[in-house]
Scaffold this motif. Sequence first.
Motif, PDB file in Angstrom:
ATOM      1  N   ILE A 142       0.910  -1.174  -0.004  1.00 26.92           N
ATOM      2  CA  ILE A 142       0.019  -0.005   0.048  1.00 26.92           C
ATOM      3  C   ILE A 142       1.014   1.420   0.038  1.00 26.92           C
ATOM      4  CG2 ILE A 142      -1.934   1.215   1.176  1.00 26.92           C
ATOM      5  CD1 ILE A 142      -2.963  -1.537   2.128  1.00 26.92           C
ATOM      6  N   VAL A 143       0.771   2.031  -0.958  1.00 24.87           N
ATOM      7  CA  VAL A 143       1.709   3.162  -1.460  1.00 24.87           C
ATOM      8  C   VAL A 143       1.151   4.274  -0.468  1.00 24.87           C
ATOM      9  CG1 VAL A 143       2.496   4.987  -2.737  1.00 24.87           C
ATOM     10  CG2 VAL A 143       2.368   2.522  -3.625  1.00 24.87           C
ATOM     11  N   VAL A 144       1.719   4.768   0.422  1.00 23.34           N
ATOM     12  CA  VAL A 144       1.341   5.906   1.359  1.00 23.34           C
ATOM     13  C   VAL A 144       2.364   7.039   1.592  1.00 23.34           C
ATOM     14  CG1 VAL A 144       1.750   4.455   3.144  1.00 23.34           C
ATOM     15  CG2 VAL A 144       0.254   6.396   3.604  1.00 23.34           C
ATOM     16  N   GLU A 171     -15.260   6.357  -0.757  1.00 21.90           N
ATOM     17  CA  GLU A 171     -15.508   6.236  -1.983  1.00 21.90           C
ATOM     18  C   GLU A 171     -15.135   5.340  -2.953  1.00 21.90           C
ATOM     19  OE1 GLU A 171     -14.713  10.217  -3.690  1.00 21.90           O
ATOM     20  OE2 GLU A 171     -15.589  11.428  -2.230  1.00 21.90           O
ATOM     21  N   SER A 172     -15.640   4.975  -4.004  1.00 24.87           N
ATOM     22  CA  SER A 172     -15.216   4.033  -4.866  1.00 24.87           C
ATOM     23  C   SER A 172     -13.668   4.259  -5.319  1.00 24.87           C
ATOM     24  CB  SER A 172     -16.243   3.778  -5.973  1.00 24.87           C
ATOM     25  OG  SER A 172     -15.855   2.754  -6.762  1.00 24.87           O
ATOM     26  N   GLY A 173     -12.959   3.135  -5.385  1.00 18.58           N
ATOM     27  CA  GLY A 173     -11.549   3.262  -5.647  1.00 18.58           C
ATOM     28  C   GLY A 173     -10.404   4.029  -4.962  1.00 18.58           C
ATOM     29  N   VAL A 174     -10.778   3.915  -3.525  1.00 22.67           N
ATOM     30  CA  VAL A 174      -9.818   4.622  -2.523  1.00 22.67           C
ATOM     31  C   VAL A 174      -8.899   3.638  -1.924  1.00 22.67           C
ATOM     32  CG1 VAL A 174     -11.297   6.675  -1.923  1.00 22.67           C
ATOM     33  CG2 VAL A 174     -11.763   4.389  -0.616  1.00 22.67           C
ATOM     34  N   GLY A 175      -9.161   2.370  -2.182  1.00 19.35           N
ATOM     35  CA  GLY A 175      -8.007   1.059  -1.708  1.00 19.35           C
ATOM     36  C   GLY A 175      -8.889   0.351  -0.310  1.00 19.35           C
ATOM     37  N   LYS A 176     -10.027   0.404  -0.504  1.00 20.35           N
ATOM     38  CA  LYS A 176     -10.799  -0.252   0.603  1.00 20.35           C
ATOM     39  C   LYS A 176     -10.241  -1.845   0.637  1.00 20.35           C
ATOM     40  CE  LYS A 176     -15.052   1.175  -0.170  1.00 20.35           C
ATOM     41  NZ  LYS A 176     -14.748   1.870  -1.605  1.00 20.35           N
ATOM     42  N   GLU A 177     -10.468  -2.479  -0.513  1.00 25.19           N
ATOM     43  CA  GLU A 177     -10.334  -3.809  -0.802  1.00 25.19           C
ATOM     44  C   GLU A 177      -9.017  -4.169  -0.660  1.00 25.19           C
ATOM     45  OE1 GLU A 177     -11.719  -5.543  -4.308  1.00 25.19           O
ATOM     46  OE2 GLU A 177     -10.971  -7.287  -3.704  1.00 25.19           O
ATOM     47  N   MET A 178      -8.063  -3.354  -0.942  1.00 27.12           N
ATOM     48  CA  MET A 178      -6.512  -3.531  -0.782  1.00 27.12           C
ATOM     49  C   MET A 178      -6.362  -3.434   0.667  1.00 27.12           C
ATOM     50  SD  MET A 178      -3.609  -1.348  -2.720  1.00 27.12           S
ATOM     51  CE  MET A 178      -2.323  -2.227  -2.949  1.00 27.12           C
ATOM     52  N   ILE A 179      -6.760  -2.764   1.521  1.00 29.81           N
ATOM     53  CA  ILE A 179      -6.599  -2.730   2.942  1.00 29.81           C
ATOM     54  C   ILE A 179      -7.221  -3.919   3.673  1.00 29.81           C
ATOM     55  CG2 ILE A 179      -7.093  -1.310   5.153  1.00 29.81           C
ATOM     56  CD1 ILE A 179      -6.933   1.123   3.377  1.00 29.81           C
ATOM     57  N   ILE A 360      -8.055   6.242  -6.569  1.00 32.43           N
ATOM     58  CA  ILE A 360      -6.907   5.712  -7.161  1.00 32.43           C
ATOM     59  C   ILE A 360      -7.124   4.773  -8.324  1.00 32.43           C
ATOM     60  CG2 ILE A 360      -4.903   4.206  -6.128  1.00 32.43           C
ATOM     61  CD1 ILE A 360      -5.553   5.343  -3.598  1.00 32.43           C
ATOM     62  N   ARG A 361      -8.172   4.370  -8.357  1.00 35.24           N
ATOM     63  CA  ARG A 361      -8.427   3.621  -9.625  1.00 35.24           C
ATOM     64  C   ARG A 361      -8.226   4.294 -10.764  1.00 35.24           C
ATOM     65  NH1 ARG A 361     -13.001   1.251  -8.318  1.00 35.24           N
ATOM     66  NH2 ARG A 361     -12.361  -0.806  -7.420  1.00 35.24           N
ATOM     67  N   GLU A 362      -8.771   5.349 -10.839  1.00 38.41           N
ATOM     68  CA  GLU A 362      -8.638   6.379 -12.094  1.00 38.41           C
ATOM     69  C   GLU A 362      -7.201   6.748 -12.297  1.00 38.41           C
ATOM     70  OE1 GLU A 362     -10.814  10.237 -11.287  1.00 38.41           O
ATOM     71  OE2 GLU A 362     -10.343  10.853 -13.485  1.00 38.41           O
ATOM     72  N   LEU A 363      -6.597   7.334 -11.288  1.00 37.38           N
ATOM     73  CA  LEU A 363      -5.169   7.260 -11.584  1.00 37.38           C
ATOM     74  C   LEU A 363      -4.393   6.437 -12.052  1.00 37.38           C
ATOM     75  CD1 LEU A 363      -2.596   9.244 -10.862  1.00 37.38           C
ATOM     76  CD2 LEU A 363      -2.591   8.251  -8.638  1.00 37.38           C
ATOM     77  N   GLU A 364      -4.579   4.990 -11.276  1.00 34.68           N
ATOM     78  CA  GLU A 364      -3.918   3.852 -11.975  1.00 34.68           C
ATOM     79  C   GLU A 364      -4.100   3.719 -13.332  1.00 34.68           C
ATOM     80  OE1 GLU A 364      -4.827   0.251  -9.497  1.00 34.68           O
ATOM     81  OE2 GLU A 364      -3.774  -1.019 -10.960  1.00 34.68           O
ATOM     82  N   ASN A 365      -5.541   3.663 -13.736  1.00 34.32           N
ATOM     83  CA  ASN A 365      -5.805   3.400 -15.206  1.00 34.32           C
ATOM     84  C   ASN A 365      -5.171   4.588 -16.120  1.00 34.32           C
ATOM     85  OD1 ASN A 365      -7.371   1.444 -14.233  1.00 34.32           O
ATOM     86  ND2 ASN A 365      -9.376   2.584 -14.443  1.00 34.32           N
TER      87      ASN A 365
HETATM   88  N1  LIG Z   1      -2.581   2.835  -1.374  1.00 36.29           N
HETATM   89  C1  LIG Z   1      -2.451   2.321  -2.476  1.00 36.29           C
HETATM   90  N2  LIG Z   1      -1.407   1.899  -3.235  1.00 36.29           N
HETATM   91  C2  LIG Z   1      -1.390   1.129  -4.354  1.00 36.29           C
HETATM   92  N3  LIG Z   1      -2.330   0.805  -4.992  1.00 36.29           N
HETATM   93  C3  LIG Z   1      -3.545   1.324  -4.735  1.00 36.29           C
HETATM   94  C4  LIG Z   1      -3.594   1.763  -3.167  1.00 36.29           C
HETATM   95  N4  LIG Z   1      -5.102   2.209  -3.115  1.00 36.29           N
HETATM   96  C5  LIG Z   1      -5.632   1.654  -4.108  1.00 36.29           C
HETATM   97  N5  LIG Z   1      -5.012   0.875  -5.215  1.00 36.29           N
HETATM   98  C6  LIG Z   1      -5.302   0.318  -6.166  1.00 36.29           C
HETATM   99  O1  LIG Z   1      -6.345   1.180  -6.625  1.00 36.29           O
HETATM  100  C7  LIG Z   1      -7.201   0.288  -7.361  1.00 36.29           C
HETATM  101  C8  LIG Z   1      -8.573   0.476  -6.342  1.00 36.29           C
HETATM  102  O2  LIG Z   1      -8.404   0.049  -5.298  1.00 36.29           O
HETATM  103  P1  LIG Z   1      -9.609  -0.958  -4.402  1.00 36.29           P
HETATM  104  O3  LIG Z   1     -10.352  -2.032  -5.172  1.00 36.29           O
HETATM  105  O4  LIG Z   1      -8.851  -1.499  -3.154  1.00 36.29           O
HETATM  106  O5  LIG Z   1     -10.541   0.176  -4.053  1.00 36.29           O
HETATM  107  P2  LIG Z   1     -12.155   0.197  -3.404  1.00 36.29           P
HETATM  108  O6  LIG Z   1     -12.027   1.212  -2.319  1.00 36.29           O
HETATM  109  O7  LIG Z   1     -12.253  -1.412  -2.765  1.00 36.29           O
HETATM  110  O8  LIG Z   1     -12.754   0.457  -4.535  1.00 36.29           O
HETATM  111  P3  LIG Z   1     -14.384  -0.256  -4.789  1.00 36.29           P
HETATM  112  O9  LIG Z   1     -15.498   0.627  -3.576  1.00 36.29           O
HETATM  113  O10 LIG Z   1     -14.934   0.351  -6.099  1.00 36.29           O
HETATM  114  O11 LIG Z   1     -14.379  -1.659  -4.785  1.00 36.29           O
HETATM  115  C9  LIG Z   1      -6.811  -1.181  -7.121  1.00 36.29           C
HETATM  116  O12 LIG Z   1      -6.275  -1.502  -8.191  1.00 36.29           O
HETATM  117  C10 LIG Z   1      -5.899  -0.895  -5.966  1.00 36.29           C
HETATM  118  O13 LIG Z   1      -4.735  -2.178  -6.216  1.00 36.29           O
END
Ligand SMILES: Nc1ncnc2c1ncn2[C@@H]1O[C@H](COP(=O)(O)OP(=O)(O)OP(=O)(O)O)[C@@H](O)[C@H]1O
Length: 508
Positions: A142-144, A171-179, A360-365
């Motif tokens: 997790i990049v922070v 919000e969607s794409g903030v990294g919840k699943e990653m955490i 972050i999803r938008e940034l990644e894309n």
């Molecule tokens: N801090 C982070 N460092 C690196 N990659 C990240 C980080 N946070 C999010 N990402 C990447 O951003 C993308 C979206 O993250 P994630 O699916 O965890 O978001 P989410 O909040 O669960 O979204 P949703 O609510 O839409 O399911 C993933 O590809 C994830 O790997």
Amino acid sequence: MSARILIVDDDPVQRRLLKGAVERAGMTADATDDGTKAVKLIANAEEPYDAVVLDLVMPGMDGLSVLAWMAENGHGTPAIVQTGLGGIETVVKAMRAGAFDFVVKPVSPERLITAIGHARKAGTKERASGGGVKITGGFADIVVASPAMDRILSLAKRAAASDIPVVLEGESGVGKEMIARAIQMESARRARPYVTVNCGAIPASLVESILFGHEKGAFTGAVDNHTGKFVEADRGTLFLDEVGDLPPEVQVKLLRAVQSGEIETVGARDVRKVDIRLISATNKDLIEEVKAGRFREDLYYRLNVFPIHVPALRQRKEDIPELARHFVRRYAQSTARSPHINLAPEALALLTAHDWPGNIRELENAVHRAVVLCETETLGADLFPQIAAQMPGYDLASRRHSGALEEMSWVPSIEFDPVKDQGPAMIGFEDQGAVQTHEPEGALNAIASNGQIRPLAEVEEELIRFALSFYDGQMSEVARRLGIGRSTLYRKLKDYAIDPGKPLKTAA
Ligand SMILES: Nc1ncnc2c1ncn2[C@@H]1O[C@H](COP(=O)(O)OP(=O)(O)OP(=O)(O)O)[C@@H](O)[C@H]1O
């Protein structure tokens, strides 16, 4: 050999604090109070510095000029610039001028050392050895860079140490699943199953069967026994994404499973015991869902024992450069591009200025797309046309045409102003940019308790005290923001007997 860091700050207190933090982290620090001296130190250093921590606002040669000089003279030492709250235009300028990262004053020693660590890693020495991105699924992935996310991750790590039910909101794409994944990876259940269910993506008629399973013949179409996700996750972790979308009848069953650890497979006679660690996520405001009667209150309290709110990316812009570089490395690797591919300062500035509604999803894309399109080793701003198109006043086409990307005078017209009007009788202060990091500091009343306008001197004193605390005693920044000279500021401190070290302590 220990790392050598150069600190450039005109404020003696700040200089001493930064030097102390760097030295306590086992590095060597040289410190100087102005840009001209910094340039000499950089030019004459036998071994290049590993990083420069640079104040932007300094009398004489300021931080931006130091950055410009470094770029012109080919000094690749990564520079971390310090900026006051609300200084997003300055950040953008600094990024454009080649800064590696920025920190918001007052920077904590931990954040400073993390930023220096990242800067060193990205520095030429390590870049030469070509490091890729390895995914482990733990917290290390997790990049922070922002204090707000640092805090979130330390909460998540504490949650990982127990079986407490966690709800991740954001919000969607903030990294919840990653955490969620990192919590599982670093919990005692790491070797056990980790099962995820996106409750919002399953048709309502199938949710129950998917979660709890069904027996053959339980309903038309149930031609076989089906093991539900709860059973699959037994002794492990179940991640319920979009938990707010669960239909009411499934909520009842979920409540039972959470309360007693018992699940009822559809069509089965008996209940079954399971041992599950539950992590839920939602991009809805669950309490609002409860109020609206769409989510059971009892279930809410069962799930929400350890809530973690993950802030939107626009509320932690300090993470953007770090994340962008991370994705560049990752996609350079996965698309077999040069490991030396990097982001042009102009591109980094553009990415930092954008508000990222898709987080972050938008940034990644966006970075992924840019890496695929990139034909050189540098990702320029022109590879982010969809972002540029959303920036008021940013005319990519004409810039690309003139080839003058580096000479742009564009400054994003985005709202990041800490001083907001809060009503006719108040001058309010609200930190929009770092919701998790700095609490709103209060407001200046224009009206006294007797209903009359307050004396100017009283308001002035209060404003100076507030500004000192807001800019952490940075005299030059305070004077600049208040629009007065430093000597006037010093005189007023004396007049009002303000201790710049403790400006609010003695406030009325
Ligand atoms: N801090 C982070 N460092 C690196 N990659 C990240 C980080 N946070 C999010 N990402 C990447 O951003 C993308 C979206 O993250 P994630 O699916 O965890 O978001 P989410 O909040 O669960 O979204 P949703 O609510 O839409 O399911 C993933 O590809 C994830 O790997």
